[in-house]
Design an enzyme around this catalytic site. Structure first.
Site, PDB file in Angstrom:
ATOM      1  N   CYS A   1       0.837  -1.204   0.000  1.00 40.77           N
ATOM      2  CA  CYS A   1       0.000   0.000   0.000  1.00 40.77           C
ATOM      3  C   CYS A   1       0.873   1.257   0.000  1.00 40.77           C
ATOM      4  O   CYS A   1       1.721   1.436   0.879  1.00 40.77           O
ATOM      5  CB  CYS A   1      -0.922  -0.009   1.222  1.00 40.77           C
ATOM      6  SG  CYS A   1      -1.784   1.547   1.481  1.00 40.77           S
TER       7      CYS A   1
ATOM      8  N   CYS B   1       0.517   3.266   3.210  1.00 35.41           N
ATOM      9  CA  CYS B   1       1.252   2.632   4.317  1.00 35.41           C
ATOM     10  C   CYS B   1       2.741   2.980   4.219  1.00 35.41           C
ATOM     11  O   CYS B   1       3.396   3.246   5.235  1.00 35.41           O
ATOM     12  CB  CYS B   1       1.078   1.118   4.287  1.00 35.41           C
ATOM     13  SG  CYS B   1      -0.497   0.529   4.924  1.00 35.41           S
TER      14      CYS B   1
ATOM     15  N   ASP C   1      -1.533  16.449  -0.882  1.00 33.98           N
ATOM     16  CA  ASP C   1      -1.937  15.632  -2.029  1.00 33.98           C
ATOM     17  C   ASP C   1      -1.065  15.985  -3.231  1.00 33.98           C
ATOM     18  O   ASP C   1      -0.765  17.157  -3.481  1.00 33.98           O
ATOM     19  CB  ASP C   1      -3.419  15.901  -2.339  1.00 33.98           C
ATOM     20  CG  ASP C   1      -4.015  14.859  -3.254  1.00 33.98           C
ATOM     21  OD1 ASP C   1      -4.916  14.119  -2.797  1.00 33.98           O
ATOM     22  OD2 ASP C   1      -3.595  14.776  -4.427  1.00 33.98           O
TER      23      ASP C   1
ATOM     24  N   HIS D   1      -3.270   0.185   8.386  1.00 31.75           N
ATOM     25  CA  HIS D   1      -3.989   0.055   7.120  1.00 31.75           C
ATOM     26  C   HIS D   1      -5.458  -0.306   7.333  1.00 31.75           C
ATOM     27  O   HIS D   1      -5.781  -1.326   7.946  1.00 31.75           O
ATOM     28  CB  HIS D   1      -3.347  -1.021   6.242  1.00 31.75           C
ATOM     29  CG  HIS D   1      -3.992  -1.120   4.898  1.00 31.75           C
ATOM     30  ND1 HIS D   1      -3.701  -0.254   3.868  1.00 31.75           N
ATOM     31  CD2 HIS D   1      -4.954  -1.944   4.421  1.00 31.75           C
ATOM     32  CE1 HIS D   1      -4.443  -0.555   2.820  1.00 31.75           C
ATOM     33  NE2 HIS D   1      -5.213  -1.569   3.126  1.00 31.75           N
TER      34      HIS D   1
ATOM     35  N   ASN E   1     -13.715   9.924   0.216  1.00 31.40           N
ATOM     36  CA  ASN E   1     -14.207   9.025  -0.824  1.00 31.40           C
ATOM     37  C   ASN E   1     -14.116   7.599  -0.296  1.00 31.40           C
ATOM     38  O   ASN E   1     -13.079   7.194   0.235  1.00 31.40           O
ATOM     39  CB  ASN E   1     -13.373   9.182  -2.101  1.00 31.40           C
ATOM     40  CG  ASN E   1     -13.541  10.553  -2.718  1.00 31.40           C
ATOM     41  OD1 ASN E   1     -14.647  11.088  -2.747  1.00 31.40           O
ATOM     42  ND2 ASN E   1     -12.460  11.140  -3.198  1.00 31.40           N
TER      43      ASN E   1
ATOM     44  N   HIS F   1      -6.735   3.064   1.072  1.00 30.36           N
ATOM     45  CA  HIS F   1      -6.254   3.226   2.454  1.00 30.36           C
ATOM     46  C   HIS F   1      -7.004   4.434   2.980  1.00 30.36           C
ATOM     47  O   HIS F   1      -6.902   5.531   2.389  1.00 30.36           O
ATOM     48  CB  HIS F   1      -4.729   3.461   2.451  1.00 30.36           C
ATOM     49  CG  HIS F   1      -4.116   3.649   3.814  1.00 30.36           C
ATOM     50  ND1 HIS F   1      -3.063   2.882   4.265  1.00 30.36           N
ATOM     51  CD2 HIS F   1      -4.390   4.531   4.824  1.00 30.36           C
ATOM     52  CE1 HIS F   1      -2.714   3.268   5.486  1.00 30.36           C
ATOM     53  NE2 HIS F   1      -3.513   4.283   5.849  1.00 30.36           N
TER      54      HIS F   1
ATOM     55  N   HIS G   1      -8.495   7.666   4.088  1.00 31.15           N
ATOM     56  CA  HIS G   1      -7.878   8.998   4.153  1.00 31.15           C
ATOM     57  C   HIS G   1      -8.955  10.066   4.103  1.00 31.15           C
ATOM     58  O   HIS G   1     -10.008   9.888   3.493  1.00 31.15           O
ATOM     59  CB  HIS G   1      -6.859   9.217   3.038  1.00 31.15           C
ATOM     60  CG  HIS G   1      -7.375   8.939   1.660  1.00 31.15           C
ATOM     61  ND1 HIS G   1      -7.505   7.662   1.157  1.00 31.15           N
ATOM     62  CD2 HIS G   1      -7.801   9.774   0.673  1.00 31.15           C
ATOM     63  CE1 HIS G   1      -7.985   7.722  -0.069  1.00 31.15           C
ATOM     64  NE2 HIS G   1      -8.191   8.990  -0.388  1.00 31.15           N
TER      65      HIS G   1
ATOM     66  N   HIS H   1      -9.539  13.955   2.974  1.00 36.21           N
ATOM     67  CA  HIS H   1      -9.022  15.114   2.248  1.00 36.21           C
ATOM     68  C   HIS H   1      -9.408  16.376   3.023  1.00 36.21           C
ATOM     69  O   HIS H   1     -10.574  16.540   3.397  1.00 36.21           O
ATOM     70  CB  HIS H   1      -9.669  15.241   0.864  1.00 36.21           C
ATOM     71  CG  HIS H   1      -9.412  14.107  -0.075  1.00 36.21           C
ATOM     72  ND1 HIS H   1      -8.598  14.232  -1.187  1.00 36.21           N
ATOM     73  CD2 HIS H   1      -9.875  12.834  -0.097  1.00 36.21           C
ATOM     74  CE1 HIS H   1      -8.578  13.082  -1.845  1.00 36.21           C
ATOM     75  NE2 HIS H   1      -9.352  12.224  -1.221  1.00 36.21           N
TER      76      HIS H   1
HETATM   77  P1  DGP Z   1      -9.086   9.279  -3.410  1.00 40.52           P
HETATM   78  O1  DGP Z   1      -9.555   9.416  -4.824  1.00 40.52           O
HETATM   79  O2  DGP Z   1     -10.062   9.844  -2.418  1.00 40.52           O
HETATM   80  O3  DGP Z   1      -8.680   7.863  -3.127  1.00 40.52           O
HETATM   81  O4  DGP Z   1      -7.791  10.201  -3.302  1.00 40.52           O
HETATM   82  C1  DGP Z   1      -6.477   9.763  -3.381  1.00 40.52           C
HETATM   83  C2  DGP Z   1      -5.608  10.980  -3.484  1.00 40.52           C
HETATM   84  O5  DGP Z   1      -4.285  10.600  -3.180  1.00 40.52           O
HETATM   85  C3  DGP Z   1      -5.567  11.634  -4.856  1.00 40.52           C
HETATM   86  O6  DGP Z   1      -6.049  12.983  -4.731  1.00 40.52           O
HETATM   87  C4  DGP Z   1      -4.098  11.637  -5.244  1.00 40.52           C
HETATM   88  C5  DGP Z   1      -3.381  11.336  -3.958  1.00 40.52           C
HETATM   89  N1  DGP Z   1      -2.205  10.498  -4.074  1.00 40.52           N
HETATM   90  C6  DGP Z   1      -2.134   9.265  -4.621  1.00 40.52           C
HETATM   91  N2  DGP Z   1      -0.893   8.761  -4.519  1.00 40.52           N
HETATM   92  C7  DGP Z   1      -0.159   9.695  -3.849  1.00 40.52           C
HETATM   93  C8  DGP Z   1       1.209   9.756  -3.431  1.00 40.52           C
HETATM   94  O7  DGP Z   1       2.000   8.847  -3.645  1.00 40.52           O
HETATM   95  N3  DGP Z   1       1.594  10.894  -2.790  1.00 40.52           N
HETATM   96  C9  DGP Z   1       0.730  11.931  -2.546  1.00 40.52           C
HETATM   97  N4  DGP Z   1       1.220  12.998  -1.897  1.00 40.52           N
HETATM   98  N5  DGP Z   1      -0.560  11.912  -2.919  1.00 40.52           N
HETATM   99  C10 DGP Z   1      -0.993  10.805  -3.565  1.00 40.52           C
END
Ligand code: DGP
Length: 129
Positions: free
Chosen positions: A6, A9, A32, A48, A86, A97, A99, A101
């Site tokens: 993940c 993670c 993000d 996780h 989401n 995982h 999260h 926003h």
């Molecule tokens: P969701 O669609 O709610 O699962 O949002 C996942 C968010 O995570 C998306 O806005 C982009 C962000 N994201 C994905 N991979 C990474 C990463 O490796 N680093 C960072 N900083 N953000 C990431």
């Protein structure tokens, strides 16, 4: 538990470098990589859980939401912010995982019922009845 495959993670375990906004023993907050707003920070538990519905212990939920206040203060979101969680396929969750926003740094319209939902202009295309 940590999922070795993940990406979040790995961020939580500092195996992947990212700009940490806030961290304690339970959670980590980082910006993000595809920001939708001037402030777009993600808060994750270090353990996780696939999403908020994945039997996340109440204590962990509390730690995540307590971190919202910290992030809002660090980012200076005195005028408000939006939380987005989401959850699963219907919500287009892309990283499995849990999260939260934290979006802010400017005014945001309310989600527009022309864009999604049964009143969307392309509702049929989106699969609504
Ligand atoms: P969701 O669609 O709610 O699962 O949002 C996942 C968010 O995570 C998306 O806005 C982009 C962000 N994201 C994905 N991979 C990474 C990463 O490796 N680093 C960072 N900083 N953000 C990431």
């Amino acid at each position: 538990m940590i999922d070795k495959d993940c990406i979040f993670c790995k961020i939580g375990a500092h195996e992947i470098g990212t700009k940490v906004v806030y961290e304690n023993d339970y959670v980590i907050a980082f910006d993000d990589m595809e920001p939708l707003m001037p402030v777009h920070t993600l808060i994750i538990p270090k353990e996780h859980y696939a999403n908020v519905g994945d039997n996340v212990p109440e204590e962990t939920l509390g730690k995540v939401f307590a971190a919202v206040r910290e992030v809002a203060a660090i980012k200076g979101l005195d005028n408000g912010y939006r939380l987005l969680i989401n959850t699963g396929e219907d919500a287009s969750q892309s990283v499995p995982h849990f999260h939260v926003h934290v979006l802010g740094g400017g005014w945001m319209p309310r989600p527009n019922d022309q864009d999604w939902g049964p009143n969307a202009t392309n509702a049929a295309e989106l699969g609504y009845k």
